[in-house]
Design a protein around this motif. Sequence first.
Motif, PDB file in Angstrom:
ATOM      1  N   LYS A 267     134.278 -90.360   3.430  1.00  0.00           N
ATOM      2  CA  LYS A 267     135.025 -91.031   2.375  1.00  0.00           C
ATOM      3  C   LYS A 267     136.312 -91.634   2.958  1.00  0.00           C
ATOM      4  CE  LYS A 267     133.159 -87.911  -1.122  1.00  0.00           C
ATOM      5  NZ  LYS A 267     132.128 -88.857  -1.536  1.00  0.00           N
ATOM      6  N   GLU A 268     136.753 -92.723   2.356  1.00  0.00           N
ATOM      7  CA  GLU A 268     137.853 -93.494   2.931  1.00  0.00           C
ATOM      8  C   GLU A 268     139.197 -92.777   2.865  1.00  0.00           C
ATOM      9  OE1 GLU A 268     137.252 -96.727   0.386  1.00  0.00           O
ATOM     10  OE2 GLU A 268     135.499 -97.481   1.481  1.00  0.00           O
ATOM     11  N   TYR A 380     144.546 -89.725  -3.482  1.00  0.00           N
ATOM     12  CA  TYR A 380     143.354 -88.895  -3.269  1.00  0.00           C
ATOM     13  C   TYR A 380     143.213 -87.859  -4.384  1.00  0.00           C
ATOM     14  CZ  TYR A 380     140.284 -85.436  -1.069  1.00  0.00           C
ATOM     15  OH  TYR A 380     139.267 -84.555  -0.797  1.00  0.00           O
ATOM     16  N   ASN A 388     135.364 -92.152  -3.771  1.00  0.00           N
ATOM     17  CA  ASN A 388     135.354 -92.911  -2.518  1.00  0.00           C
ATOM     18  C   ASN A 388     135.731 -94.350  -2.779  1.00  0.00           C
ATOM     19  OD1 ASN A 388     134.953 -93.399   0.241  1.00  0.00           O
ATOM     20  ND2 ASN A 388     132.906 -94.202  -0.152  1.00  0.00           N
ATOM     21  N   SER A 389     134.936 -95.041  -3.584  1.00  0.00           N
ATOM     22  CA  SER A 389     135.192 -96.455  -3.840  1.00  0.00           C
ATOM     23  C   SER A 389     136.410 -96.627  -4.727  1.00  0.00           C
ATOM     24  CB  SER A 389     133.980 -97.093  -4.517  1.00  0.00           C
ATOM     25  OG  SER A 389     132.851 -96.975  -3.705  1.00  0.00           O
TER      26      SER A 389
END
Length: 397
Positions: A267-268, A380, A388-389
């Motif tokens: 995940k980013e 977060y 994630n997106s």
Amino acid sequence: MNRKTTSSPDIGWLRAFTFTIYGTSVLVSSYFPLFYAQLGFSTSQIGLLYALGPMISLVSNLLWSIASDRYQTIKKVLLILLVGQIALTFILSASTSFSIIMAVITVFYFFFYPVFPLSDTIVISTAKQHGIHFISIRLFGSFGYAFFALLIGYVLTQVGSSNTMWVSIAIAGLALGFILFVKDQPTSVAKMDLSGIWAILRQKELLWFFGCVFCLAIGMRMNEAFISISLKELGASENLIGWAMLASSLSEIPVFIYLSFHGEKFKELPLLLLASLLFAVRFLLMGVTESAYGILAIQAMHGVTFGIFYVTAIRMLTRLIPDEFRATGMALYTIVWSSLAGLLSGTFGGVMFEQLGRHPFYLTAMGAALVAFIGFASRYFQKGPGANSPSKFEHKA
């Protein structure tokens, strides 16, 4: 992957150009400051000269991109930029006055900075045309940075920092020769839609992201501008400075490769959190070490700091911005990451380095990275660990 397309002569020449052009980046970011120091300039003067580049790039990147779009050519614009670089570098080689160098370097930056976004554009266009990943070409920039970092260090050890500009002319001339054989590409991939700027700036998600990127970039640009000065302060030769640049560039290559093919597994936001925290640790270590060889070892962290951040940030931008506004978003990202952060870190950082010394300088860089960490962490936990997106981009006409 099609073997025939990946072995195309056009791709080969583009890889050679990408390999070489990052040699000029090594010189400007790491060896130009040593040239200024050899002329007797103070660190605050060196910081001001460094800050001029990002300031000029705010305008030059846009103007040359518009020219490229209008005349539907990237190659010809790159040719003009490289010829301009060589001419201005020749003038710099004969200059010793701070006021004259300040004037000449301002014009030099006008030709220097746009080369990199335009070269990225032609790389992306060519890769898309041949059906390959753009990293397979862009990686040669990292290889080139590593190669020239070491080569330039050895050369300047032999001939002295006073000949820095002649080395720069030679490398820019080599890049000019390679680009002659590269096939031109239309600019449709990177056309900048100015009408999209307002639509982008209304998105809170993007503004938050750019704010975090700006904080992180301040620390990185401070380090980039003054690492060679720090090494010289600790008694390092040009040769050792080259090894430090080599360590950073080589360390990013495996990270680029791995995340390009396997990054979607992660995940980013957690990746950006990790990169920010590691940046803070890196700057803390840079501030406390008293050894040039210690800095050399710390530079190996570049791969897991910048490497993770770069790939993840580009991936996140592609999620945040739709195709019709992507070039505009990328242009704004470049302004935040490179231009604004470089301007602040050069002017403010130069005065801080001169007045307070290396330790407070790097502790400030660490603080900026921690602010970015807090910013990414707040998003977060707001979105939840499973997110994630980013939120969907909404544009209202």
